[in-house]
Design a protein around this motif. Structure first.
Motif, short mmCIF file in Angstrom:
data_model
loop_
_atom_site.label_atom_id
_atom_site.label_comp_id
_atom_site.label_asym_id
_atom_site.label_seq_id
_atom_site.Cartn_x
_atom_site.Cartn_y
_atom_site.Cartn_z
N MET A 121 0.85 -1.20 0.00
CA MET A 121 0.00 0.00 0.00
C MET A 121 0.88 1.25 0.00
SD MET A 121 -3.23 1.05 0.14
CE MET A 121 -4.22 -0.23 0.92
N ALA A 122 0.65 2.12 -0.98
CA ALA A 122 1.44 3.35 -1.09
C ALA A 122 1.15 4.26 0.10
CB ALA A 122 1.12 4.06 -2.40
N LYS A 123 2.19 4.95 0.57
CA LYS A 123 2.02 5.91 1.66
C LYS A 123 2.04 7.32 1.08
CE LYS A 123 4.00 3.11 5.39
NZ LYS A 123 5.05 3.03 6.42
N TYR A 124 0.93 8.01 1.21
CA TYR A 124 0.88 9.39 0.73
C TYR A 124 -0.02 10.18 1.67
CZ TYR A 124 -3.59 7.79 -1.19
OH TYR A 124 -4.85 7.27 -1.33
N ASN A 125 0.17 11.49 1.68
CA ASN A 125 -0.62 12.36 2.55
C ASN A 125 -2.00 12.56 1.95
OD1 ASN A 125 1.61 12.89 4.30
ND2 ASN A 125 2.40 14.34 2.78
N PRO A 126 -3.06 12.36 2.76
CA PRO A 126 -4.40 12.64 2.24
C PRO A 126 -4.56 14.12 1.96
CG PRO A 126 -4.47 12.24 4.61
CD PRO A 126 -3.08 11.92 4.16
N PHE A 127 -5.52 14.46 1.14
CA PHE A 127 -5.74 15.85 0.78
C PHE A 127 -6.13 16.67 2.00
CE2 PHE A 127 -8.93 19.05 -0.80
CZ PHE A 127 -7.97 19.98 -1.19
N ASP A 128 -5.45 17.79 2.20
CA ASP A 128 -5.68 18.69 3.34
C ASP A 128 -6.59 19.83 2.87
OD1 ASP A 128 -5.61 20.53 5.37
OD2 ASP A 128 -3.42 20.60 5.54
N THR A 129 -7.82 19.83 3.32
CA THR A 129 -8.80 20.81 2.85
C THR A 129 -8.52 22.23 3.34
OG1 THR A 129 -10.28 20.30 4.70
CG2 THR A 129 -10.63 19.09 2.66
N THR A 130 -7.56 22.39 4.25
CA THR A 130 -7.24 23.75 4.71
C THR A 130 -6.29 24.47 3.75
OG1 THR A 130 -5.30 23.10 6.03
CG2 THR A 130 -7.47 22.99 7.11
N LYS A 131 -5.71 23.74 2.81
CA LYS A 131 -4.80 24.36 1.84
C LYS A 131 -5.57 25.24 0.87
CE LYS A 131 -1.06 22.24 3.34
NZ LYS A 131 0.01 23.00 4.01
N ARG A 132 -5.03 26.40 0.59
CA ARG A 132 -5.63 27.32 -0.38
C ARG A 132 -5.09 26.97 -1.77
NH1 ARG A 132 -7.92 31.73 1.93
NH2 ARG A 132 -7.39 33.16 0.22
N ILE A 133 -6.00 26.73 -2.71
CA ILE A 133 -5.57 26.20 -4.00
C ILE A 133 -6.00 27.14 -5.13
CG2 ILE A 133 -5.66 24.22 -5.56
CD1 ILE A 133 -6.28 22.48 -3.17
N LEU A 134 -5.04 27.50 -5.97
CA LEU A 134 -5.30 28.25 -7.19
C LEU A 134 -5.34 27.28 -8.35
CD1 LEU A 134 -5.47 30.76 -9.06
CD2 LEU A 134 -2.95 30.87 -8.94
N ILE A 135 -6.44 27.29 -9.10
CA ILE A 135 -6.58 26.41 -10.26
C ILE A 135 -6.82 27.27 -11.49
CG2 ILE A 135 -7.91 24.53 -11.31
CD1 ILE A 135 -8.51 23.53 -8.47
N THR A 136 -5.88 27.25 -12.42
CA THR A 136 -6.07 27.98 -13.67
C THR A 136 -6.80 27.07 -14.66
OG1 THR A 136 -4.01 27.32 -14.77
CG2 THR A 136 -3.90 29.20 -13.24
N GLY A 137 -7.52 27.71 -15.59
CA GLY A 137 -8.37 26.91 -16.49
C GLY A 137 -9.57 26.34 -15.74
N ALA A 138 -10.03 27.08 -14.72
CA ALA A 138 -11.09 26.57 -13.83
C ALA A 138 -12.43 26.38 -14.53
CB ALA A 138 -11.26 27.51 -12.64
N ALA A 139 -12.66 27.11 -15.62
CA ALA A 139 -13.90 26.95 -16.37
C ALA A 139 -13.74 25.95 -17.51
CB ALA A 139 -14.37 28.29 -16.93
N GLY A 140 -12.54 25.37 -17.62
CA GLY A 140 -12.29 24.34 -18.62
C GLY A 140 -12.80 22.99 -18.14
N PHE A 141 -12.64 22.00 -18.98
CA PHE A 141 -13.22 20.67 -18.72
C PHE A 141 -12.64 20.03 -17.45
CE2 PHE A 141 -12.98 16.05 -20.38
CZ PHE A 141 -14.06 15.67 -19.62
N ILE A 142 -11.34 19.77 -17.44
CA ILE A 142 -10.73 19.11 -16.28
C ILE A 142 -10.74 20.06 -15.08
CG2 ILE A 142 -8.65 18.06 -15.34
CD1 ILE A 142 -7.94 17.19 -18.20
N GLY A 143 -10.46 21.34 -15.34
CA GLY A 143 -10.44 22.31 -14.25
C GLY A 143 -11.76 22.38 -13.51
#
Length: 336
Positions: A1-23
Protein backbone atom coordinates in the motif's frame (compact mmCIF):
# COMPACT_ATOMS: atom_id res chain seq x y z
CA UNK A 1 0.00 0.00 0.00
CA UNK A 2 1.44 3.35 -1.09
CA UNK A 3 2.02 5.91 1.66
CA UNK A 4 0.88 9.39 0.73
CA UNK A 5 -0.62 12.36 2.55
CA UNK A 6 -4.40 12.64 2.24
CA UNK A 7 -5.74 15.85 0.78
CA UNK A 8 -5.68 18.69 3.34
CA UNK A 9 -8.80 20.81 2.85
CA UNK A 10 -7.24 23.75 4.71
CA UNK A 11 -4.80 24.36 1.84
CA UNK A 12 -5.63 27.32 -0.38
CA UNK A 13 -5.57 26.20 -4.00
CA UNK A 14 -5.30 28.25 -7.19
CA UNK A 15 -6.58 26.41 -10.26
CA UNK A 16 -6.07 27.98 -13.67
CA UNK A 17 -8.37 26.91 -16.49
CA UNK A 18 -11.09 26.57 -13.83
CA UNK A 19 -13.90 26.95 -16.37
CA UNK A 20 -12.29 24.34 -18.62
CA UNK A 21 -13.22 20.67 -18.72
CA UNK A 22 -10.73 19.11 -16.28
CA UNK A 23 -10.44 22.31 -14.25
CA UNK A 24 -14.20 22.47 -13.65
CA UNK A 25 -14.37 18.87 -12.43
CA UNK A 26 -11.36 19.31 -10.16
CA UNK A 27 -12.65 22.55 -8.65
CA UNK A 28 -16.10 21.01 -8.09
CA UNK A 29 -14.64 17.95 -6.35
CA UNK A 30 -12.43 20.01 -4.03
CA UNK A 31 -15.12 22.59 -3.22
CA UNK A 32 -17.42 19.73 -2.27
CA UNK A 33 -14.85 18.73 0.35
CA UNK A 34 -14.78 22.23 1.83
CA UNK A 35 -11.64 23.59 0.19
CA UNK A 36 -11.00 27.25 -0.51
CA UNK A 37 -10.37 27.65 -4.23
CA UNK A 38 -9.51 30.54 -6.53
CA UNK A 39 -10.25 29.86 -10.19
CA UNK A 40 -8.57 31.79 -12.99
CA UNK A 41 -9.78 31.53 -16.60
CA UNK A 42 -9.95 33.87 -19.60
CA UNK A 43 -13.12 32.22 -20.99
CA UNK A 44 -11.75 32.31 -24.54
CA UNK A 45 -13.87 31.31 -27.52
CA UNK A 46 -11.83 28.30 -28.72
CA UNK A 47 -15.11 26.43 -28.21
CA UNK A 48 -18.57 27.56 -27.13
CA UNK A 49 -18.21 30.03 -24.26
CA UNK A 50 -21.72 29.20 -23.05
CA UNK A 51 -20.49 25.76 -21.94
CA UNK A 52 -17.69 27.36 -19.92
CA UNK A 53 -20.23 29.74 -18.39
CA UNK A 54 -22.49 26.80 -17.48
CA UNK A 55 -19.61 25.09 -15.68
CA UNK A 56 -18.74 28.33 -13.91
CA UNK A 57 -22.35 28.89 -12.81
CA UNK A 58 -22.28 25.56 -10.95
CA UNK A 59 -19.01 26.45 -9.22
CA UNK A 60 -20.21 29.88 -8.15
CA UNK A 61 -22.86 28.24 -5.97
CA UNK A 62 -20.03 27.52 -3.50
CA UNK A 63 -19.24 30.28 -1.01
CA UNK A 64 -15.59 29.18 -0.78
CA UNK A 65 -14.96 29.76 -4.51
CA UNK A 66 -13.49 32.95 -5.95
CA UNK A 67 -13.35 33.44 -9.71
CA UNK A 68 -11.03 35.80 -11.56
CA UNK A 69 -11.44 36.33 -15.29
CA UNK A 70 -8.00 36.83 -16.79
CA UNK A 71 -5.21 35.48 -18.95
CA UNK A 72 -2.33 33.56 -17.39
CA UNK A 73 0.02 35.42 -19.75
CA UNK A 74 -1.02 38.72 -18.10
CA UNK A 75 1.61 39.35 -15.45
CA UNK A 76 -0.48 42.02 -13.69
CA UNK A 77 -3.51 39.73 -13.32
CA UNK A 78 -1.44 36.75 -12.19
CA UNK A 79 0.55 38.79 -9.65
CA UNK A 80 -2.66 40.25 -8.24
CA UNK A 81 -4.17 36.78 -7.80
CA UNK A 82 -1.07 35.45 -6.00
CA UNK A 83 -0.78 38.57 -3.86
CA UNK A 84 -4.41 38.61 -2.71
CA UNK A 85 -5.30 34.90 -2.61
CA UNK A 86 -1.93 33.60 -1.39
CA UNK A 87 -2.25 30.02 -2.68
CA UNK A 88 -0.46 27.15 -0.97
CA UNK A 89 -0.87 24.90 -4.02
CA UNK A 90 -1.18 25.85 -7.70
CA UNK A 91 -2.71 23.61 -10.38
CA UNK A 92 -2.02 25.05 -13.84
CA UNK A 93 -4.55 23.57 -16.26
CA UNK A 94 -4.99 26.69 -18.42
CA UNK A 95 -3.62 26.17 -21.92
CA UNK A 96 -4.52 26.45 -25.55
CA UNK A 97 -5.68 22.92 -26.28
CA UNK A 98 -6.00 20.93 -29.48
CA UNK A 99 -3.50 19.21 -31.78
CA UNK A 100 -5.01 20.08 -35.16
CA UNK A 101 -5.80 23.67 -34.14
CA UNK A 102 -2.09 24.20 -33.43
CA UNK A 103 -1.27 23.54 -37.09
CA UNK A 104 -3.27 26.58 -38.23
CA UNK A 105 -3.09 28.83 -35.15
CA UNK A 106 0.44 28.52 -33.76
CA UNK A 107 0.55 31.97 -32.16
CA UNK A 108 -2.24 31.11 -29.70
CA UNK A 109 -0.08 28.26 -28.34
CA UNK A 110 2.97 30.45 -27.90
CA UNK A 111 1.03 33.02 -25.89
CA UNK A 112 -0.89 30.69 -23.60
CA UNK A 113 1.26 27.57 -23.35
CA UNK A 114 4.66 29.26 -23.36
CA UNK A 115 4.35 32.86 -22.11
CA UNK A 116 1.40 31.96 -19.89
CA UNK A 117 3.26 29.08 -18.27
CA UNK A 118 6.37 31.24 -17.84
CA UNK A 119 4.27 33.87 -16.05
CA UNK A 120 2.88 31.18 -13.73
CA UNK A 121 6.36 29.85 -12.96
CA UNK A 122 7.61 33.33 -12.14
CA UNK A 123 4.68 33.86 -9.76
CA UNK A 124 5.30 30.49 -8.06
CA UNK A 125 8.95 31.50 -7.61
CA UNK A 126 8.11 34.93 -6.20
CA UNK A 127 5.37 33.73 -3.83
CA UNK A 128 6.98 30.43 -2.74
CA UNK A 129 4.14 27.94 -3.27
CA UNK A 130 4.29 24.51 -1.62
CA UNK A 131 3.50 22.55 -4.79
CA UNK A 132 2.94 23.33 -8.47
CA UNK A 133 1.03 20.77 -10.53
CA UNK A 134 0.72 21.40 -14.25
CA UNK A 135 -0.97 19.83 -17.26
CA UNK A 136 1.19 18.10 -19.80
CA UNK A 137 -0.11 15.65 -22.39
CA UNK A 138 0.33 12.18 -23.86
CA UNK A 139 1.07 14.00 -27.13
CA UNK A 140 4.68 14.46 -25.95
CA UNK A 141 5.28 10.79 -26.82
CA UNK A 142 4.76 11.51 -30.52
CA UNK A 143 4.40 8.47 -32.77
CA UNK A 144 6.72 6.16 -30.87
CA UNK A 145 6.25 2.44 -31.44
CA UNK A 146 7.12 1.22 -27.94
CA UNK A 147 4.08 0.59 -25.75
CA UNK A 148 2.89 1.29 -23.17
CA UNK A 149 4.30 4.83 -22.96
CA UNK A 150 6.42 5.28 -19.82
CA UNK A 151 7.60 8.56 -18.32
CA UNK A 152 11.18 7.32 -18.75
CA UNK A 153 10.73 7.13 -22.55
CA UNK A 154 12.45 9.61 -24.84
CA UNK A 155 10.07 12.44 -25.77
CA UNK A 156 12.32 14.34 -28.17
CA UNK A 157 10.10 13.89 -31.22
CA UNK A 158 6.80 15.79 -30.82
CA UNK A 159 4.81 15.88 -34.07
CA UNK A 160 2.62 18.92 -33.38
CA UNK A 161 3.30 22.39 -32.00
CA UNK A 162 0.85 21.60 -29.18
CA UNK A 163 3.00 18.63 -28.17
CA UNK A 164 6.15 20.74 -28.43
CA UNK A 165 4.71 23.36 -26.06
CA UNK A 166 3.79 20.65 -23.54
CA UNK A 167 7.28 19.17 -23.61
CA UNK A 168 8.61 22.72 -23.21
CA UNK A 169 6.42 23.17 -20.14
CA UNK A 170 7.99 20.08 -18.58
CA UNK A 171 11.50 21.40 -19.25
CA UNK A 172 10.64 24.87 -17.92
CA UNK A 173 9.08 23.44 -14.76
CA UNK A 174 12.10 21.21 -14.18
CA UNK A 175 14.45 24.19 -14.53
CA UNK A 176 12.45 26.31 -12.08
CA UNK A 177 12.28 23.39 -9.66
CA UNK A 178 16.06 22.99 -9.90
CA UNK A 179 16.94 26.68 -9.67
CA UNK A 180 14.39 27.88 -7.14
CA UNK A 181 13.35 24.77 -5.22
CA UNK A 182 9.73 24.80 -6.45
CA UNK A 183 8.26 21.29 -5.98
CA UNK A 184 6.62 20.53 -9.35
CA UNK A 185 4.55 17.66 -10.72
CA UNK A 186 3.74 17.24 -14.41
CA UNK A 187 0.54 15.46 -15.44
CA UNK A 188 0.53 13.70 -18.79
CA UNK A 189 -3.18 13.30 -19.55
CA UNK A 190 -4.41 10.66 -21.98
CA UNK A 191 -7.55 11.52 -24.04
CA UNK A 192 -9.86 12.69 -21.26
CA UNK A 193 -13.65 12.47 -21.77
CA UNK A 194 -16.86 12.81 -19.76
CA UNK A 195 -19.78 15.15 -18.89
CA UNK A 196 -19.23 18.86 -19.53
CA UNK A 197 -16.43 17.79 -21.90
CA UNK A 198 -14.73 19.70 -24.68
CA UNK A 199 -16.78 20.07 -27.88
CA UNK A 200 -13.60 20.12 -29.98
CA UNK A 201 -12.75 16.53 -29.04
CA UNK A 202 -13.66 13.62 -31.29
CA UNK A 203 -16.15 11.88 -29.00
CA UNK A 204 -18.10 15.13 -28.53
CA UNK A 205 -18.06 15.91 -32.26
CA UNK A 206 -19.18 12.36 -33.03
CA UNK A 207 -22.09 12.71 -30.62
CA UNK A 208 -23.16 16.03 -32.15
CA UNK A 209 -23.05 14.64 -35.68
CA UNK A 210 -24.77 11.34 -34.88
CA UNK A 211 -27.62 13.27 -33.26
CA UNK A 212 -27.80 15.60 -36.28
CA UNK A 213 -27.64 12.76 -38.86
CA UNK A 214 -24.51 14.19 -40.44
CA UNK A 215 -21.40 12.12 -41.30
CA UNK A 216 -18.62 11.67 -38.75
CA UNK A 217 -15.04 11.91 -40.01
CA UNK A 218 -12.96 8.90 -38.99
CA UNK A 219 -9.26 9.36 -39.63
CA UNK A 220 -6.71 6.73 -40.68
CA UNK A 221 -9.66 4.60 -41.84
CA UNK A 222 -10.53 4.04 -38.17
CA UNK A 223 -7.25 2.28 -37.43
CA UNK A 224 -6.30 4.31 -34.34
CA UNK A 225 -6.06 3.51 -30.65
CA UNK A 226 -6.65 5.87 -27.74
CA UNK A 227 -6.21 5.46 -24.00
CA UNK A 228 -9.57 7.08 -23.21
CA UNK A 229 -9.59 8.24 -19.58
CA UNK A 230 -12.77 9.22 -17.75
CA UNK A 231 -12.56 12.65 -16.15
CA UNK A 232 -13.43 11.50 -12.61
CA UNK A 233 -10.41 9.18 -12.70
CA UNK A 234 -8.19 12.10 -13.73
CA UNK A 235 -9.53 14.19 -10.84
CA UNK A 236 -8.95 11.41 -8.32
CA UNK A 237 -5.35 11.10 -9.48
CA UNK A 238 -4.75 14.85 -9.13
CA UNK A 239 -6.48 14.99 -5.74
CA UNK A 240 -4.13 12.35 -4.34
CA UNK A 241 -1.10 14.27 -5.59
CA UNK A 242 -2.03 17.73 -4.28
CA UNK A 243 -0.50 17.42 -0.82
CA UNK A 244 2.35 15.19 -1.95
CA UNK A 245 5.01 17.30 -3.63
CA UNK A 246 7.77 15.18 -5.16
CA UNK A 247 10.69 14.11 -3.02
CA UNK A 248 14.11 14.99 -4.38
CA UNK A 249 14.94 12.86 -7.43
CA UNK A 250 18.35 11.43 -8.42
CA UNK A 251 19.54 14.94 -9.36
CA UNK A 252 18.37 16.38 -6.05
CA UNK A 253 15.36 18.16 -7.55
CA UNK A 254 11.75 18.02 -6.30
CA UNK A 255 10.28 17.31 -9.74
CA UNK A 256 8.33 14.39 -11.22
CA UNK A 257 6.07 13.58 -14.17
CA UNK A 258 3.19 11.08 -14.10
CA UNK A 259 1.05 9.48 -16.77
CA UNK A 260 -2.66 9.58 -15.97
CA UNK A 261 -4.31 7.25 -18.45
CA UNK A 262 -6.55 4.24 -18.52
CA UNK A 263 -3.74 1.77 -19.32
CA UNK A 264 -6.15 0.11 -21.77
CA UNK A 265 -6.11 1.55 -25.30
CA UNK A 266 -9.36 1.15 -27.19
CA UNK A 267 -9.68 0.89 -30.93
CA UNK A 268 -11.42 3.99 -32.23
CA UNK A 269 -14.05 1.91 -34.03
CA UNK A 270 -14.98 0.12 -30.79
CA UNK A 271 -15.33 3.49 -29.05
CA UNK A 272 -17.70 4.61 -31.82
CA UNK A 273 -19.73 1.39 -31.53
CA UNK A 274 -20.20 1.92 -27.79
CA UNK A 275 -21.19 5.55 -28.42
CA UNK A 276 -23.74 4.44 -31.04
CA UNK A 277 -25.15 1.92 -28.58
CA UNK A 278 -25.51 4.53 -25.83
CA UNK A 279 -27.16 6.99 -28.22
CA UNK A 280 -29.38 4.30 -29.71
CA UNK A 281 -28.43 5.52 -33.17
CA UNK A 282 -25.98 4.54 -35.92
CA UNK A 283 -23.39 6.97 -37.23
CA UNK A 284 -22.99 7.90 -40.88
CA UNK A 285 -19.27 7.23 -41.36
CA UNK A 286 -16.78 8.99 -43.62
CA UNK A 287 -13.35 7.38 -43.59
CA UNK A 288 -10.33 9.66 -44.17
CA UNK A 289 -6.52 9.38 -44.11
CA UNK A 290 -4.41 10.29 -41.07
CA UNK A 291 -4.26 14.02 -40.34
CA UNK A 292 -1.05 16.00 -39.72
CA UNK A 293 -0.13 16.01 -36.04
CA UNK A 294 -2.26 12.97 -35.18
CA UNK A 295 -0.70 9.92 -33.53
CA UNK A 296 -1.56 6.30 -34.24
CA UNK A 297 -2.06 5.30 -30.63
CA UNK A 298 -1.77 6.40 -27.02
CA UNK A 299 -1.16 3.90 -24.23
CA UNK A 300 -0.22 4.87 -20.68
CA UNK A 301 2.08 3.01 -18.34
CA UNK A 302 0.65 4.02 -14.95
CA UNK A 303 2.99 1.95 -12.76
CA UNK A 304 4.38 5.02 -10.98
CA UNK A 305 0.90 6.39 -10.31
CA UNK A 306 -0.06 3.05 -8.78
CA UNK A 307 3.15 2.70 -6.77
CA UNK A 308 3.11 6.23 -5.33
CA UNK A 309 -0.62 6.80 -4.87
CA UNK A 310 -2.21 3.34 -4.89
CA UNK A 311 -4.34 4.46 -7.81
CA UNK A 312 -5.06 3.65 -11.42
CA UNK A 313 -8.06 4.71 -13.53
CA UNK A 314 -10.94 2.23 -13.30
CA UNK A 315 -13.89 3.57 -15.34
CA UNK A 316 -14.74 1.44 -18.37
CA UNK A 317 -15.58 2.93 -21.77
CA UNK A 318 -19.13 1.61 -21.40
CA UNK A 319 -19.69 3.28 -18.02
CA UNK A 320 -17.95 6.50 -18.99
CA UNK A 321 -19.81 6.96 -22.26
CA UNK A 322 -23.10 6.08 -20.59
CA UNK A 323 -22.57 8.97 -18.13
CA UNK A 324 -21.45 11.33 -20.89
CA UNK A 325 -24.46 10.57 -23.10
CA UNK A 326 -26.88 10.97 -20.16
CA UNK A 327 -25.37 14.42 -19.45
CA UNK A 328 -25.36 15.37 -23.14
CA UNK A 329 -29.05 14.56 -23.62
CA UNK A 330 -30.01 16.52 -20.52
CA UNK A 331 -27.77 19.52 -21.25
CA UNK A 332 -28.81 19.86 -24.88
CA UNK A 333 -32.42 18.82 -24.17
CA UNK A 334 -32.39 15.87 -26.56
CA UNK A 335 -35.18 13.35 -26.14
CA UNK A 336 -33.98 9.80 -25.59
Amino acid sequence: MAKYNPFDTTKRILITGAAGFIGFHLVKRLLGQGSTICGLDNLNDYYEVSLKESRLALLENFANFTFVKGNIADEVVVSHVFETFKPDIVVNLAAQAGVRYSIDNPKAYMESNMMGFFTMLEACRKYSVEHLLFASSSSVYGNQQKTPFATTDNVDHPISLYAATKKSNELMAYTYSHLYGIPATGLRFFTVYGPYGRPDMAYFKFTNKICQDTPIQIYNQGDMYRDFTYVDDIVTGIERMLCNPPKNNEWGDAYKVYNIGNNKPEKLMHFIEVLEEQLGKKAIKEFLPMQPGDVYQTYADVTELENDFDFRPVTSIEDGLSRFVAWYKEYYKINA
